[in-house]
Design a protein around this motif. Structure first.
Motif, PDB file in Angstrom:
ATOM      1  N   THR A  20      -3.249  12.100  -6.082  1.00  0.00           N
ATOM      2  CA  THR A  20      -4.633  12.538  -5.233  1.00  0.00           C
ATOM      3  C   THR A  20      -6.021  11.735  -5.464  1.00  0.00           C
ATOM      4  OG1 THR A  20      -3.600  14.742  -5.668  1.00  0.00           O
ATOM      5  CG2 THR A  20      -5.952  14.708  -4.772  1.00  0.00           C
ATOM      6  N   ILE A  21      -6.100  11.390  -6.531  1.00  0.00           N
ATOM      7  CA  ILE A  21      -7.500  10.523  -6.846  1.00  0.00           C
ATOM      8  C   ILE A  21      -7.057   9.201  -6.438  1.00  0.00           C
ATOM      9  CG2 ILE A  21      -8.365   9.156  -8.706  1.00  0.00           C
ATOM     10  CD1 ILE A  21      -7.618  11.678 -10.602  1.00  0.00           C
ATOM     11  N   SER A  22      -5.964   8.688  -6.473  1.00  0.00           N
ATOM     12  CA  SER A  22      -5.627   7.321  -5.761  1.00  0.00           C
ATOM     13  C   SER A  22      -5.968   7.615  -3.858  1.00  0.00           C
ATOM     14  CB  SER A  22      -4.481   6.611  -6.091  1.00  0.00           C
ATOM     15  OG  SER A  22      -3.406   7.035  -5.235  1.00  0.00           O
ATOM     16  N   GLN A  23      -5.280   8.278  -3.488  1.00  0.00           N
ATOM     17  CA  GLN A  23      -5.359   8.610  -2.198  1.00  0.00           C
ATOM     18  C   GLN A  23      -6.869   8.863  -1.611  1.00  0.00           C
ATOM     19  OE1 GLN A  23      -2.560  10.920  -0.165  1.00  0.00           O
ATOM     20  NE2 GLN A  23      -0.843   9.870  -1.119  1.00  0.00           N
ATOM     21  N   LEU A  24      -7.668   9.530  -2.561  1.00  0.00           N
ATOM     22  CA  LEU A  24      -8.957   9.686  -2.227  1.00  0.00           C
ATOM     23  C   LEU A  24      -9.634   8.394  -1.922  1.00  0.00           C
ATOM     24  CD1 LEU A  24      -9.919  13.037  -4.387  1.00  0.00           C
ATOM     25  CD2 LEU A  24     -10.141  12.792  -1.758  1.00  0.00           C
ATOM     26  N   LEU A  25      -9.389   7.458  -2.707  1.00  0.00           N
ATOM     27  CA  LEU A  25      -9.924   6.178  -2.599  1.00  0.00           C
ATOM     28  C   LEU A  25      -9.443   5.209  -1.764  1.00  0.00           C
ATOM     29  CD1 LEU A  25     -11.027   5.752  -6.301  1.00  0.00           C
ATOM     30  CD2 LEU A  25     -12.515   6.101  -4.551  1.00  0.00           C
ATOM     31  N   GLY A  26      -8.247   5.636  -1.212  1.00  0.00           N
ATOM     32  CA  GLY A  26      -7.530   4.904  -0.011  1.00  0.00           C
ATOM     33  C   GLY A  26      -6.474   4.066  -0.416  1.00  0.00           C
ATOM     34  N   PHE A  27      -5.947   4.303  -1.904  1.00  0.00           N
ATOM     35  CA  PHE A  27      -5.143   3.676  -2.467  1.00  0.00           C
ATOM     36  C   PHE A  27      -3.658   4.690  -2.597  1.00  0.00           C
ATOM     37  CE2 PHE A  27      -8.839   1.652  -3.892  1.00  0.00           C
ATOM     38  CZ  PHE A  27      -8.555   0.385  -3.271  1.00  0.00           C
ATOM     39  N   ASP A  28      -2.375   3.796  -3.079  1.00  0.00           N
ATOM     40  CA  ASP A  28      -1.257   4.502  -3.407  1.00  0.00           C
ATOM     41  C   ASP A  28      -0.756   4.245  -4.674  1.00  0.00           C
ATOM     42  OD1 ASP A  28       1.171   5.903  -2.823  1.00  0.00           O
ATOM     43  OD2 ASP A  28       2.186   4.298  -1.548  1.00  0.00           O
ATOM     44  N   PHE A  29      -1.018   4.966  -5.573  1.00  0.00           N
ATOM     45  CA  PHE A  29      -0.640   4.647  -6.949  1.00  0.00           C
ATOM     46  C   PHE A  29       0.569   5.007  -7.081  1.00  0.00           C
ATOM     47  CE2 PHE A  29      -0.272   6.652 -11.291  1.00  0.00           C
ATOM     48  CZ  PHE A  29      -0.514   5.586 -12.034  1.00  0.00           C
ATOM     49  N   LYS A  30       1.372   5.883  -6.306  1.00  0.00           N
ATOM     50  CA  LYS A  30       2.679   6.265  -6.605  1.00  0.00           C
ATOM     51  C   LYS A  30       3.534   4.964  -6.236  1.00  0.00           C
ATOM     52  CE  LYS A  30       5.997   9.768  -5.275  1.00  0.00           C
ATOM     53  NZ  LYS A  30       6.172  11.097  -4.824  1.00  0.00           N
ATOM     54  N   SER A  31       3.273   4.115  -5.348  1.00  0.00           N
ATOM     55  CA  SER A  31       4.200   2.859  -5.155  1.00  0.00           C
ATOM     56  C   SER A  31       4.072   1.886  -6.083  1.00  0.00           C
ATOM     57  CB  SER A  31       3.870   2.625  -3.538  1.00  0.00           C
ATOM     58  OG  SER A  31       4.136   3.564  -2.922  1.00  0.00           O
ATOM     59  N   HIS A  32       3.155   2.053  -6.908  1.00  0.00           N
ATOM     60  CA  HIS A  32       2.707   1.015  -7.773  1.00  0.00           C
ATOM     61  C   HIS A  32       2.828   1.166  -9.289  1.00  0.00           C
ATOM     62  CE1 HIS A  32       0.947  -0.182  -3.969  1.00  0.00           C
ATOM     63  NE2 HIS A  32       1.446  -1.560  -4.284  1.00  0.00           N
ATOM     64  N   ALA A  33       2.974   2.369  -9.610  1.00  0.00           N
ATOM     65  CA  ALA A  33       2.917   3.044 -11.154  1.00  0.00           C
ATOM     66  C   ALA A  33       4.191   2.172 -11.935  1.00  0.00           C
ATOM     67  CB  ALA A  33       2.970   4.329 -11.206  1.00  0.00           C
TER      68      ALA A  33
END
Length: 373
Positions: free
Chosen positions: A347-360
């Motif tokens: 949620t935090i990453s998407q709020l800033l326009g990023f996709d943490f899930k795909s890179h974690a």
């Protein structure tokens, strides 16, 4: 030389898949109005007080001194009024312009999914999106999991613009500063910036002079807040994490009066911070504020309010609030659903326009869609 040959149907599927990834990444970056993010945690703060206000049973128990004073400050027959008395900022500004999750009385549930229900596992889940069963201690072990702050610090426009201040000393290990390179100022660590202004330099000195009421590993929340605020003014970070601790300390000590006082004080810090952000052109109308905790506490029997952990019923029950330009102003969310802390990192990453899930590189919970427009 061997040539890679892909059948036409498979090639079309591959092209479609890649296109979807590009489109998803583009949609994140184009839709996000949030340019900056502030995360605040209140360690061990119960959902019961957030949504019900002060507890009548606890006020009249052995855990409360100066009961008349506490009643005057925090008691009303109405739970709606009580929670406003305790958290005036949450139940005015955020209730009007943001969202509040976790009122189990209304069927809206927020929980940690890790089975341990104490601090290190809770913060690991919050920032990595992953309730790793290896993270089952509060000891100073280095967290092997990538966290969302570390990920954001690697993105263009965010490098060197992500920072954390915490009262508890354990965050350099939770956020693995030796790997992540994140600046994390925890416990009584001094700010190391050579160009720090006079007030930040004074805070380095002051924190070692104040009484160590919380022990030698945890500094007062007042100092943590002042560091965060002054750093924000001078350096304009894009992502700032503030971790308060005193609500948990006062609960473990069995001091309900001080627990309530610290909760209201922290609400005041957050109010002051939000007003400062809205008065600064760099942050105004482009900053999201997310507030939550690391775990809940017990409720029955009454004495369990002091405690949390795997064996404490109810310690998995938590809450969070969010306000910002990408979050619809729904106020108190009463939808009968359940969300988990492991969903907050994405949620935090998407709020800033990023996709943490795909890179974690590890499991990450899905974003909470209702937080984003």
């Amino acid at each position: 030389m061997r040539h890679l040959f892909i059948e036409k149907p498979e090639m079309k599927k591959l092209i479609l898949f890649i296109g979807c990834l590009v489109l998803t990444a583009t949609s994140f970056s184009q839709s996000a109005k949030t340019k900056n993010l502030i995360i605040v945690t209140l360690d061990g703060m119960r959902w019961q007080e957030v949504f019900r206000g002060a507890d009548s049973v606890l006020i009249h128990s052995k855990y409360t001194e100066d009961r008349e004073e506490v009643q005057k400050k925090y008691w009303s027959a109405s739970a709606t009024e009580r929670r406003k008395m305790l958290f005036p900022f949450l139940w005015s500004t955020i209730a009007e312009q943001g969202q509040l999750y976790g009122n189990r009385d209304a069927g809206n549930k927020v929980e940690v999914s890790n089975p341990y229900r104490f601090s290190y596992p809770g913060y690991n889940e919050l920032f990595t999106g992953f309730p790793d069963k290896r993270m089952n201690t509060n000891d100073a072990i280095q967290n092997p999991n990538m966290n969302v702050l570390e990920y954001l610090n690697k993105q263009d426009g965010f490098k060197g613009k992500v920072i954390a201040f915490s009262s508890w000393e354990r965050f350099p290990q939770i956020l693995n500063t030796s790997r992540s390179g994140l600046p994390v100022y925890s416990g009584y660590a001094d700010l190391k910036n050579k160009d720090a202004n006079a007030r930040l330099t004074y805070l380095n000195e002051l924190q070692h002079s104040v009484p160590h009421y919380l022990g030698d590993s945890t500094r007062l929340d007042f100092i943590t807040y002042q560091f965060s605020k002054e750093y924000l003014k001078q350096y304009k970070p894009r992502v700032l994490y503030i971790a308060f601790d005193e609500t948990d300390d006062m609960a473990h000590a069995g001091n309900y009066k001080f627990y309530l006082d610290r909760a209201k004080q922290q609400d005041g810090y957050i109010k002051n911070l939000w007003e400062m952000l809205q008065a600064d052109p760099f942050y105004k109308d482009s900053t999201t504020l997310l507030i939550t905790c690391d775990h809940g506490r017990g409720d029955e029997p009454m004495d369990k309010w002091k405690d949390h952990g795997a064996a404490v019923k109810g310690a998995e029950n938590t809450w969070f609030t969010v306000i910002g330009p990408d979050t619809p102003g729904k106020g108190e969310v009463k939808t009968q659903t359940i969300v988990y802390h492991k969903q907050l990192a994405q949620t935090i990453s998407q709020l800033l326009g990023f996709d943490f899930k795909s890179h974690a590189g590890h499991e990450v919970g899905d974003a909470i869609s209702t937080v984003l427009k």
